[in-house]
Motif scaffolding. Structure first.
Motif, short mmCIF file in Angstrom:
data_model
loop_
_atom_site.label_atom_id
_atom_site.label_comp_id
_atom_site.label_asym_id
_atom_site.label_seq_id
_atom_site.Cartn_x
_atom_site.Cartn_y
_atom_site.Cartn_z
N GLU A 118 0.82 -1.22 0.00
CA GLU A 118 0.00 0.00 0.00
C GLU A 118 0.85 1.27 0.00
O GLU A 118 0.41 2.31 -0.51
N LEU A 119 2.09 1.18 0.54
CA LEU A 119 2.98 2.34 0.41
C LEU A 119 3.27 2.62 -1.05
O LEU A 119 3.32 3.79 -1.48
N VAL A 120 3.48 1.55 -1.82
CA VAL A 120 3.73 1.70 -3.25
C VAL A 120 2.52 2.34 -3.93
O VAL A 120 2.65 3.24 -4.78
N ALA A 130 -5.08 -2.00 -3.41
CA ALA A 130 -5.59 -0.69 -3.81
C ALA A 130 -7.10 -0.60 -3.59
O ALA A 130 -7.62 0.43 -3.13
N GLU A 131 -7.79 -1.66 -3.91
CA GLU A 131 -9.24 -1.68 -3.69
C GLU A 131 -9.56 -1.61 -2.20
O GLU A 131 -10.49 -0.90 -1.79
N LEU A 132 -8.77 -2.30 -1.39
CA LEU A 132 -9.01 -2.33 0.05
C LEU A 132 -8.82 -0.95 0.68
O LEU A 132 -9.61 -0.54 1.55
N ILE A 133 -7.79 -0.21 0.25
CA ILE A 133 -7.53 1.10 0.84
C ILE A 133 -8.16 2.23 0.02
O ILE A 133 -7.94 3.41 0.31
N LYS A 134 -8.92 1.84 -1.01
CA LYS A 134 -9.72 2.79 -1.79
C LYS A 134 -8.88 3.87 -2.47
O LYS A 134 -9.17 5.06 -2.40
N GLU A 188 0.35 -4.49 11.85
CA GLU A 188 -0.89 -4.00 12.46
C GLU A 188 -1.57 -2.89 11.65
O GLU A 188 -2.76 -2.64 11.80
N LEU A 189 -0.80 -2.24 10.77
CA LEU A 189 -1.36 -1.17 9.93
C LEU A 189 -1.73 -1.65 8.53
O LEU A 189 -2.41 -0.93 7.80
N ALA A 190 -1.30 -2.85 8.18
CA ALA A 190 -1.53 -3.34 6.81
C ALA A 190 -3.01 -3.42 6.50
O ALA A 190 -3.81 -3.95 7.28
N GLY A 191 -3.37 -2.85 5.37
CA GLY A 191 -4.75 -2.89 4.92
C GLY A 191 -5.63 -1.79 5.47
O GLY A 191 -6.80 -1.68 5.08
N THR A 192 -5.09 -0.94 6.34
CA THR A 192 -5.90 0.13 6.94
C THR A 192 -5.87 1.42 6.15
O THR A 192 -6.72 2.30 6.35
N GLY A 193 -4.85 1.57 5.30
CA GLY A 193 -4.69 2.83 4.58
C GLY A 193 -4.11 3.94 5.43
O GLY A 193 -4.04 5.09 5.01
#
Length: 332
Positions: A20-22, A47-51, A302-307
């Motif tokens: 998600e950083l990418v 990308a879909e998960l963090i919109k 713990e932050l993965a997928g949260t955006g």
């Protein structure tokens, strides 16, 4: 006009914040063209998960350099054996993680890329999968067949290099020899000149022991190893200050005119660097035939997928990679 500098970005551990950083940095204008080395489906799902929008275009070595719109990235797609769930590690995808690194290294060696920038990997899960792995730094040393490398962390106003890297504390003193220390300082001096454009770098060198050994009363490594090595290199024109007590070295009195600090071990120098610039610092591997930078943090499961992950360190790593690649181009 096209920017001739192209950077490879490895997305790191798939269950961490790297993917998600990418995606986040793809939303912003960048100084160079970026090619992400990752699994296409992983990036689309994250990308879909963090919109956030993402458009992935296939990269080939003969791709023409172009400026991309926000939300667009070139990609070198890597197969990933198992689907990844944010925050949940799996040994099934360890080979995929190593494959992304190998692809980036190969691409830099073939001049497809001007430099490589790495998102964080998870050392423990790589080892759990049966692959001995102590870190990116050592992995790059082995896979580029480099005699010795130096870890340097850099943020605005401070650069800290390490004489030893990922070692248990009880092994540090034995790892510091005149030969290894001399080679470390030669690499640091050379790369500060060629990759950062500092003609006569002023380097502060920390002692190993409290109070830099207190004249031998708190240890003799300064007397037997560090001081003789510094004196030898000073005769060759090196601008070296030390050995200095580490508890006072990181003060304005010393740092005001310094270009870099050499700490003797990981947790001697990096706590200060990260206190000053955490989230805006980059990890840089010196002594390689290629340019490599990285983030200054871990996978943050713990932050993965949260955006909510902060892309500041990856942005900093990209900027350092671009600056170093540009400097190398100018010097060729």
């Amino acid at each position: 006009m096209s920017n001739p500098i192209r950077l490879a970005i490895t997305a790191g551990e798939p269950s961490g914040i790297g993917p998600e950083l990418v995606i986040q940095i793809a939303q912003k204008e960048q100084p160079a063209e970026l090619v992400v080395i990752a699994n296409r489906n992983l990036l689309k799902e994250r990308a879909e998960l963090i919109k956030l929008p993402i458009s992935l275009k296939d990269f080939t070595p003969d791709s023409t350099s172009t400026q991309h719109k926000p939300g667009e990235l070139l990609i070198l797609d890597c197969p990933m054996p198992a689907q990844s769930e944010p925050g949940r590690l799996s040994t099934s995808n360890t080979q995929y993680v190593l494959d992304t690194l190998d692809t980036a290294i190969h691409g830099c060696q073939q001049r497809w890329f001007s430099a490589m920038v790495t998102a964080p990997v998870h050392k423990a899960i790589i080892n759990d999968a049966g692959f001995p792995f102590t870190g990116h730094t050592e992995y790059l040393q082995t896979h580029t067949q480099s005699d010795q490398v130096v870890m340097l962390l850099a943020t605005h106003g401070l650069k800290v290099a390490l004489a030893t890297t990922h070692l248990p504390l009880r092994d540090v003193a034995d790892a510091i020899t005149r030969d290894t220390l001399k080679r470390t300082l030669i690499i640091l001096q050379q790369d500060l000149k060629t990759k950062f454009g500092i003609n006569n770098p002023r380097i502060l060198v920390a002692g190993l022991n409290p109070h830099a050994g207190e004249g031998g009363h708190l240890g003799t490594e300064e007397i037997n190893i560090i001081e003789p090595t510094l004196n030898e290199l000073r005769k060759e024109g090196f601008n070296l200050i030390g050995p200095l007590p580490a508890d006072t070295l990181f003060t304005q009195k010393y740092l005001a005119d310094a270009d870099a600090v050499l700490a003797m071990y990981h947790d001697q120098g990096l706590p200060v660097l990260k206190y000053k610039g955490f989230g805006a610092a980059a990890n840089i591997t010196l002594g390689l035939p290629i340019i490599r930078t990285s983030v200054d943090h871990g996978t943050a499961l713990e932050l993965a997928g949260t955006g909510k992950a902060d892309d500041g360190s990856l942005t900093t790593a990209i900027q350092f990679a671009y600056t170093m690649a540009k400097m190398r181009t100018q010097n060729q």
